[in-house]
Design a protein around this motif. Structure first.
Motif, PDB file in Angstrom:
ATOM      1  N   GLY A 149       0.796  -1.220   0.000  1.00  0.00           N
ATOM      2  CA  GLY A 149       0.000   0.000   0.000  1.00  0.00           C
ATOM      3  C   GLY A 149       0.827   1.267   0.000  1.00  0.00           C
ATOM      4  N   ALA A 150       2.163   1.131  -0.063  1.00  0.00           N
ATOM      5  CA  ALA A 150       3.023   2.321  -0.043  1.00  0.00           C
ATOM      6  C   ALA A 150       2.988   3.082  -1.361  1.00  0.00           C
ATOM      7  N   GLY A 151       2.565   2.404  -2.456  1.00  0.00           N
ATOM      8  CA  GLY A 151       2.492   3.058  -3.751  1.00  0.00           C
ATOM      9  C   GLY A 151       3.495   2.536  -4.765  1.00  0.00           C
ATOM     10  N   LYS A 152       4.252   1.492  -4.411  1.00  0.00           N
ATOM     11  CA  LYS A 152       5.290   0.961  -5.310  1.00  0.00           C
ATOM     12  C   LYS A 152       4.689   0.482  -6.627  1.00  0.00           C
ATOM     13  N   SER A 153       3.637  -0.332  -6.546  1.00  0.00           N
ATOM     14  CA  SER A 153       3.051  -0.911  -7.752  1.00  0.00           C
ATOM     15  C   SER A 153       2.442   0.163  -8.648  1.00  0.00           C
ATOM     16  N   THR A 154       1.775   1.134  -8.040  1.00  0.00           N
ATOM     17  CA  THR A 154       1.173   2.208  -8.836  1.00  0.00           C
ATOM     18  C   THR A 154       2.244   3.005  -9.563  1.00  0.00           C
ATOM     19  N   LEU A 155       3.349   3.293  -8.872  1.00  0.00           N
ATOM     20  CA  LEU A 155       4.437   4.036  -9.505  1.00  0.00           C
ATOM     21  C   LEU A 155       5.011   3.254 -10.690  1.00  0.00           C
ATOM     22  N   MET A 156       5.180   1.947 -10.516  1.00  0.00           N
ATOM     23  CA  MET A 156       5.733   1.133 -11.594  1.00  0.00           C
ATOM     24  C   MET A 156       4.747   1.004 -12.752  1.00  0.00           C
ATOM     25  N   LYS A 157       3.453   0.953 -12.454  1.00  0.00           N
ATOM     26  CA  LYS A 157       2.459   0.865 -13.521  1.00  0.00           C
ATOM     27  C   LYS A 157       2.375   2.176 -14.313  1.00  0.00           C
ATOM     28  N   ILE A 158       2.666   3.281 -13.657  1.00  0.00           N
ATOM     29  CA  ILE A 158       2.747   4.551 -14.385  1.00  0.00           C
ATOM     30  C   ILE A 158       3.945   4.525 -15.327  1.00  0.00           C
ATOM     31  N   LEU A 159       5.072   4.019 -14.849  1.00  0.00           N
ATOM     32  CA  LEU A 159       6.254   3.904 -15.702  1.00  0.00           C
ATOM     33  C   LEU A 159       6.003   2.951 -16.866  1.00  0.00           C
ATOM     34  N   ALA A 160       5.207   1.897 -16.624  1.00  0.00           N
ATOM     35  CA  ALA A 160       4.942   0.890 -17.653  1.00  0.00           C
ATOM     36  C   ALA A 160       3.799   1.265 -18.586  1.00  0.00           C
ATOM     37  N   GLY A 161       3.185   2.437 -18.383  1.00  0.00           N
ATOM     38  CA  GLY A 161       2.119   2.881 -19.272  1.00  0.00           C
ATOM     39  C   GLY A 161       0.749   2.311 -18.962  1.00  0.00           C
ATOM     40  N   VAL A 162       0.609   1.622 -17.839  1.00  0.00           N
ATOM     41  CA  VAL A 162      -0.697   1.073 -17.450  1.00  0.00           C
ATOM     42  C   VAL A 162      -1.606   2.204 -16.959  1.00  0.00           C
ATOM     43  N   HIS A 163      -1.046   3.116 -16.151  1.00  0.00           N
ATOM     44  CA  HIS A 163      -1.784   4.287 -15.669  1.00  0.00           C
ATOM     45  C   HIS A 163      -1.068   5.545 -16.156  1.00  0.00           C
ATOM     46  N   ALA A 164      -1.836   6.604 -16.365  1.00  0.00           N
ATOM     47  CA  ALA A 164      -1.249   7.912 -16.657  1.00  0.00           C
ATOM     48  C   ALA A 164      -1.169   8.708 -15.353  1.00  0.00           C
ATOM     49  N   PRO A 165      -0.072   9.419 -15.111  1.00  0.00           N
ATOM     50  CA  PRO A 165       0.010  10.211 -13.872  1.00  0.00           C
ATOM     51  C   PRO A 165      -0.923  11.411 -13.922  1.00  0.00           C
ATOM     52  N   ASP A 166      -1.434  11.826 -12.771  1.00  0.00           N
ATOM     53  CA  ASP A 166      -2.222  13.057 -12.698  1.00  0.00           C
ATOM     54  C   ASP A 166      -1.313  14.280 -12.698  1.00  0.00           C
ATOM     55  N   GLU A 167      -0.130  14.134 -12.085  1.00  0.00           N
ATOM     56  CA  GLU A 167       0.865  15.215 -12.080  1.00  0.00           C
ATOM     57  C   GLU A 167       2.238  14.609 -12.305  1.00  0.00           C
ATOM     58  N   GLY A 168       3.161  15.482 -12.724  1.00  0.00           N
ATOM     59  CA  GLY A 168       4.546  15.068 -12.869  1.00  0.00           C
ATOM     60  C   GLY A 168       4.880  14.605 -14.267  1.00  0.00           C
ATOM     61  N   GLY A 169       6.161  14.290 -14.469  1.00  0.00           N
ATOM     62  CA  GLY A 169       6.612  13.879 -15.779  1.00  0.00           C
ATOM     63  C   GLY A 169       7.703  12.824 -15.714  1.00  0.00           C
ATOM     64  N   ILE A 170       7.950  12.208 -16.870  1.00  0.00           N
ATOM     65  CA  ILE A 170       8.933  11.133 -16.986  1.00  0.00           C
ATOM     66  C   ILE A 170       9.877  11.457 -18.134  1.00  0.00           C
ATOM     67  N   GLU A 171      11.167  11.233 -17.910  1.00  0.00           N
ATOM     68  CA  GLU A 171      12.160  11.321 -18.975  1.00  0.00           C
ATOM     69  C   GLU A 171      12.914  10.003 -19.045  1.00  0.00           C
ATOM     70  N   ILE A 172      13.153   9.518 -20.262  1.00  0.00           N
ATOM     71  CA  ILE A 172      13.961   8.320 -20.483  1.00  0.00           C
ATOM     72  C   ILE A 172      15.097   8.696 -21.422  1.00  0.00           C
ATOM     73  N   GLY A 173      16.313   8.484 -20.942  1.00  0.00           N
ATOM     74  CA  GLY A 173      17.474   8.866 -21.734  1.00  0.00           C
ATOM     75  C   GLY A 173      17.508  10.346 -22.049  1.00  0.00           C
TER      76      GLY A 173
END
Length: 481
Positions: free
Chosen positions: A37-61
């Motif tokens: 319940g700490a949020g680990k899975s949700t964070l990883m699913k956002i990185l994997a494209g399963v969920h879209a974040p409500d705020e914030g951004g991601i950069e790869i390379g």
């Protein structure tokens, strides 16, 4: 390689992540830890494209990305290996590796290209025990994990997320995983490693990020944190002693269950005494007979030779009637009715035995279910709370002997500590406890003595506090140094 900044996410108005930052460099293993319940899975699913974040951004390379679908993340070089593998057991290895993106030649699937590339990737990982044409359903769990890693390599992943990768592995298979992770590092791949097993975090990671209640608590170099501090950050408090105190000699009582020369198709000449007030640990490599011993004592795969007192159960009903309970290795498949409530699950054994009990809420409070709500559907509970419901199910029967097979598998550190305390409390109340665990630190920390199995036989018995080396020497059939 990866930069996630200010990630926030809510579901139905409930805040799950708040302003979380996470980054990982090429060739780095970055552990992500926290209670369920700490949020680990949700964070990883956002990185994997399963969920879209409500705020914030991601950069790869160094390039900003916005994923609307898991395929977007895959094309950007993100691969996630879930605890429950995404494999088709009736297909072969090459078909699984290229599922949904099969190479085509002259309008037909190019099997030769699939098999050639799969063989090349298996060779890079040093895997020789199976090949591209082997059916996945016939592979071991460790081999299936190799297939998942090959899938990640085949899409030229730059970031690999591993979610509880050792949850279903035996102790000796963990070393294989370590080797595979290090090979990913050598290729310059960033590895995000999620695990409740802290030893793996310290063995593999260069940095660790702690999440609690959807917020990042800290990111620290692994060299600057010890086990006690890390646990404290995860649970928000210090845990006084990672394991409860062991039984004193005067706390150990009479023999409640005794086996002499017990055997069946998988077990041979088992001699075992379980005493009131004592926790007997069972160690051994995969295939050594640990789970088979639990099932024999519980009448599921009964002994066919030897003596067992006060009763040699031929069925599970006979075992339960004799005061023996079993907390199974796979709680979801064998221990719970996931669509039923916590209260109904707690009463499963009692109802099967024709007993009545009105103490359901009291029992759920005793096992520290949070919250102790009998109406909550079990399928929505965390792994730790599900395990507590299984324990409550057996406490309704007031067993004299309780067998635990992998009692804390897939459970976070806070719930582990609660389960450890409950197991010791049951022993102090006069119950005889048999505890099987693949985690040697847990087994050594909890047991008053350790029985080591090898090839279905008792290889030896060790006293409380025995070293991991001593256990493994017996388990592997080696002479101690």
């Amino acid at each position: 390689m990866l930069s996630m900044r200010g990630i926030g996410k809510s579901f139905l108005g409930v805040r799950v992540l708040s302003g979380v930052d996470l980054d990982a460099g090429a060739g780095e293993v970055h552990a992500v830890v926290g209670e369920n319940g700490a949020g680990k899975s949700t964070l990883m699913k956002i990185l994997a494209g399963v969920h879209a974040p409500d705020e914030g951004g991601i950069e790869i390379g160094g390039t900003a990305v916005a994923f609307r679908h898991p395929l977007d993340a895959q094309r950007a070089g993100v691969a996630i290996i879930y605890q429950e593998f995404n494999l088709l057991p009736e297909r072969d290895v090459a078909e699984n590796v290229f599922l949904g993106r099969e190479p085509v030649r002259r309008g037909l699937v190019d099997r030769a290209a699939m098999e050639s590339e799969t063989a090349r990737l298996l060779g890079e990982l040093g895997e020789t025990s199976f090949g591209p044409r082997d059916r996945v359903g016939r592979l071991s769990v460790a081999q299936q994990q190799v297939v998942e890693i090959v899938k990640a390599l085949s899409v030229e992943a730059r970031i690999v997320v591993m979610d509880e990768p050792t949850a279903s592995l035996a102790e000796h298979e963990v070393e294989l995983l370590y080797t595979l992770v290090r090979r990913l590092q050598e290729r310059g791949i960033a590895v995000l490693y999620i695990s409740h097993r802290l030893r793996e975090v310290f063995d593999l990671a260069q940095r660790v990020t702690v999440l609690k209640d959807g917020v990042k608590v800290a990111t620290l170099p692994i060299a600057e944190v010890d086990r006690s501090r890390l646990v404290g950050l995860m649970v928000g408090r210090a845990l006084d002693g990672y394991y409860p105190p062991r039984a004193r000699p005067e706390d150990v009582g009479e023999v409640l269950l005794s086996v002499t020369g017990g055997g069946n198709d998988r077990l041979h000449g088992i001699d075992l005494d379980l005493r009131a007030g004592q926790i007997t640990g069972v160690a051994g490599l995969q295939g050594s007979g640990r789970t088979e011993l639990a099932k024999a004592l519980f009448g599921a795969e009964p002994f066919t030779t030897g003596r067992m007192t006060p009763l040699r159960p031929r069925t599970v009903r006979e075992a339960i009637a004799a005061g023996i309970g079993l907390v199974t290795e796979d709680r979801k498949a064998e221990g719970l009715a996931l669509r039923q409530s916590a209260g109904d699950n707690a009463l499963l054994a009692a109802r099967a035995a024709g007993r009545r009990t009105g103490r359901v809420r009291e029992l759920l409070q005793r096992v520290r279910l949070a919250p102790p709500d009998p109406e909550r559907e079990v399928g929505y509970l965390s792994g730790g709370n599900q395990q507590k419901v299984v324990l409550a199910k057996w406490l309704t029967m007031a067993p004299r002997v309780l067998i635990f097979d992998e009692p804390t598998r897939g459970v976070d550190v806070g719930a582990k500590a609660a389960i450890h305390d409950l197991v010791r409390e049951l022993a102090r109340d006069g119950m005889a406890v048999l505890m099987i665990s693949s985690e040697l630190p847990e087994l050594i920390g909890m047991s008053d003595r350790i029985v080591v199995l090898r090839e279905g036989r008792v290889a030896g018995t060790l006293p409380a506090g025995a070293s991991e080396e001593a256990v493994m020497h017996l388990a592997a059939g080696e002479a101690a140094a």
